[in-house]
Design a protein around this motif. Structure first.
Motif, PDB file in Angstrom:
ATOM      1  N   VAL A 174     -26.696   9.909  19.854  1.00  0.00           N
ATOM      2  CA  VAL A 174     -25.752   9.605  18.869  1.00  0.00           C
ATOM      3  C   VAL A 174     -24.935  11.005  18.523  1.00  0.00           C
ATOM      4  O   VAL A 174     -25.544  11.964  17.927  1.00  0.00           O
ATOM      5  N   SER A 175     -23.892  11.053  18.551  1.00  0.00           N
ATOM      6  CA  SER A 175     -22.938  12.406  17.962  1.00  0.00           C
ATOM      7  C   SER A 175     -22.511  11.989  16.577  1.00  0.00           C
ATOM      8  O   SER A 175     -21.594  10.739  16.272  1.00  0.00           O
ATOM      9  N   ILE A 176     -22.656  12.497  15.434  1.00  0.00           N
ATOM     10  CA  ILE A 176     -22.515  12.274  14.057  1.00  0.00           C
ATOM     11  C   ILE A 176     -21.697  13.496  13.419  1.00  0.00           C
ATOM     12  O   ILE A 176     -21.576  13.479  12.471  1.00  0.00           O
ATOM     13  N   GLY A 177     -21.371  14.527  14.315  1.00  0.00           N
ATOM     14  CA  GLY A 177     -20.829  15.760  13.641  1.00  0.00           C
ATOM     15  C   GLY A 177     -21.570  16.426  13.389  1.00  0.00           C
ATOM     16  O   GLY A 177     -21.162  17.508  12.707  1.00  0.00           O
TER      17      GLY A 177
ATOM     18  N   ILE B 129     -29.772  -0.258   9.354  1.00  0.00           N
ATOM     19  CA  ILE B 129     -28.644  -0.533   8.657  1.00  0.00           C
ATOM     20  C   ILE B 129     -28.189  -2.092   8.963  1.00  0.00           C
ATOM     21  O   ILE B 129     -27.626  -2.845   7.944  1.00  0.00           O
ATOM     22  N   ASP B 130     -28.471  -2.496  10.406  1.00  0.00           N
ATOM     23  CA  ASP B 130     -28.150  -3.894  10.758  1.00  0.00           C
ATOM     24  C   ASP B 130     -28.989  -4.803   9.785  1.00  0.00           C
ATOM     25  O   ASP B 130     -28.423  -5.925   9.355  1.00  0.00           O
TER      26      ASP B 130
ATOM     27  N   THR C  41     -27.013   7.475   5.283  1.00  0.00           N
ATOM     28  CA  THR C  41     -26.218   6.375   6.055  1.00  0.00           C
ATOM     29  C   THR C  41     -25.128   7.345   6.798  1.00  0.00           C
ATOM     30  O   THR C  41     -24.315   7.898   6.236  1.00  0.00           O
ATOM     31  N   VAL C  42     -25.089   7.225   8.361  1.00  0.00           N
ATOM     32  CA  VAL C  42     -24.257   8.158   8.947  1.00  0.00           C
ATOM     33  C   VAL C  42     -23.346   7.363   9.955  1.00  0.00           C
ATOM     34  O   VAL C  42     -24.156   6.526  10.597  1.00  0.00           O
TER      35      VAL C  42
ATOM     36  N   GLU D  87     -19.309   2.868  18.883  1.00  0.00           N
ATOM     37  CA  GLU D  87     -19.507   3.333  17.481  1.00  0.00           C
ATOM     38  C   GLU D  87     -20.599   2.610  16.477  1.00  0.00           C
ATOM     39  O   GLU D  87     -20.806   1.329  16.735  1.00  0.00           O
ATOM     40  N   VAL D  88     -21.460   3.189  15.764  1.00  0.00           N
ATOM     41  CA  VAL D  88     -22.683   2.794  15.214  1.00  0.00           C
ATOM     42  C   VAL D  88     -22.924   3.379  13.938  1.00  0.00           C
ATOM     43  O   VAL D  88     -22.443   4.529  13.717  1.00  0.00           O
TER      44      VAL D  88
END
Length: 411
Positions: free
Chosen positions: A46-49, A100-101, A31-32, A78-79
């Motif tokens: 999506v940018s997650i680093g 996740i939702d 999960t990110v 943000e998600v």
């Protein structure tokens, strides 16, 4: 190297080490959290680093069908997502917001189901048998649970906000049934009790005809329906409510009875109007000749309606100049006749009428001139003779007259 420069370099090395640890540890099922940086080709980036951005395909954005990715997320949002697959060679990282939702939604839905909480949802799609809303999982609202009334076409419901309750929950089968009707029913009952507590018998108020049946009309009085029985619609006879009323029509009604226990309200339209007898004395006067309809025939006469709700009696003796045995000989129900008003008594709701006084009396039949049978002797010729009498059957002569001469000779 200054102390400040040394500290900055150490911080950068730590950050770089953290990033390397994240890259190394990132795997399927993790999960990110990240930020939507772009929506393109109907998918969200999506940018997650990570060393490259992840992508959320449109099917992984929501638990319900979407036509456009932008309907689910926006750039800068943000998600929280779950890693579906990762391929560093092709630099492809597939993420799922829907997963996740869904996980987060079940716990929330179970709480709402237990407390029967009312919450808002947005209609995402119209499907066969009802409508669909995204509540973290696919929430289905059957057609029968959308409104309190029947809805034939739900095509314009897409995008609407509804207030619902969880009707049924089955996590094992991924089944969520929602109902707006339950919310509306509760609100209706609460409002009904409030309105009924404020209504008073004898009160006159305005209502709206909601529904027509064979036996009467249901009229809305402040969000609650009351029944106007067919006998209470008008002062005149009404066969079918639809003959005189239409749905949506505004009417004045009088409250006849309120029964909170049974939830019933009895109303009257005719009682809210002036009664026919209230104006009878002004409309009808002795000697007036008016038109009316024969409503009922009885042995002693006929009842004729001369105005809606005003019936008068034509006694059998006032029906015809000639002798009749029963009114049925000359009249029939539904017949229109001319009548003369003989007397009006509004207090007792009585009107005396006559049919024969509106017609010219026939000339008397000529009397017979023929002499009666028997002797041709006329009364005038008999004079004052005491021995002669005249009866209904003709002239008769006493015994003294007939045998007087013979008796005198025998003496």
């Amino acid at each position: 190297m200054s102390e400040e420069t040394k500290n900055v370099q150490e911080a950068a090395e730590v950050a770089s080490q953290d990033e390397m640890e994240q890259i190394v540890s990132l795997k399927k099922g993790d999960t990110v959290k990240g930020t939507i940086v772009k929506i393109e080709d109907n998918q969200a980036y999506v940018s997650i680093g990570y060393k490259y951005d992840g992508v959320i395909p449109i099917r992984e954005l929501s638990s319900v069908h979407l036509d456009n990715a932008a309907d689910a997320v926006q750039v800068g949002q943000e998600v929280e997502t779950k890693v579906v697959s990762i391929d560093d060679e092709k630099e492809r990282l597939v993420l799922s917001k829907r997963a996740i939702d869904s996980e987060n939604a079940w716990e929330d839905l179970e709480k709402k189901f237990a407390s029967q909480e009312t919450f808002e949802v947005t209609v995402a799609d119209v499907v066969k048998g009802g409508i669909v809303a995204d509540v973290g999982v696919r929430g289905f609202i059957p057609a029968s649970m959308v409104e309190r009334h029947f809805v034939e076409d739900f095509s314009d419901y897409k995008g609407r906000t509804l207030r619902v309750k969880v009707k049924e929950l089955d996590r094992e089968n991924n089944k969520v049934i929602l109902s707006q009707k339950d919310v509306l029913d509760e609100e209706f009952e609460a409002n009904k009790q409030k309105v009924m507590s404020e209504l008073q018998e004898g009160q006159v108020l305005e209502g709206t005809v909601q529904r027509l049946t064979q036996f009467g009309a249901f009229v809305d009085v402040g969000g609650v329906d009351g029944l106007v029985h067919v006998s209470e619609i008008a002062w005149s006879h009404v066969d079918k409510p639809a003959d005189v009323l239409s749905e949506g029509e505004k009417v004045k009604v009088k409250v006849l009875k309120v029964d909170p226990e049974k939830g019933k309200i009895s109303l009257s339209i005719k009682a809210a109007l002036p009664g026919p007898w209230d104006t009878a004395a002004e409309k009808f006067h002795t000697g007036d000749i008016v038109s009316g309809e024969v409503k009922r025939l009885v042995n002693f006469g006929a009842f004729v309606e001369i105005a809606p709700g005003v019936e008068g009696l034509v006694h059998i003796s006032q029906i015809s100049h000639k002798h009749i045995g029963t009114p049925h000989e000359v009249l029939k129900e539904g017949q229109t006749v001319q009548v003369k008003v003989l007397d009006v008594n509004p207090a007792e709701k009585r009107v005396s009428l006559s049919i024969k006084e509106t017609e010219e009396a026939p000339a008397p039949a000529p009397r017979s001139e023929k002499p009666s049978k028997g002797s041709g002797v006329r009364k005038e010729d008999l004079g004052d003779n005491p021995n002669v009498s005249l009866s209904n059957q003709g002239l008769s002569i006493t015994l003294g007259e007939r045998f007087g001469d013979k008796l005198s000779k025998l003496k």
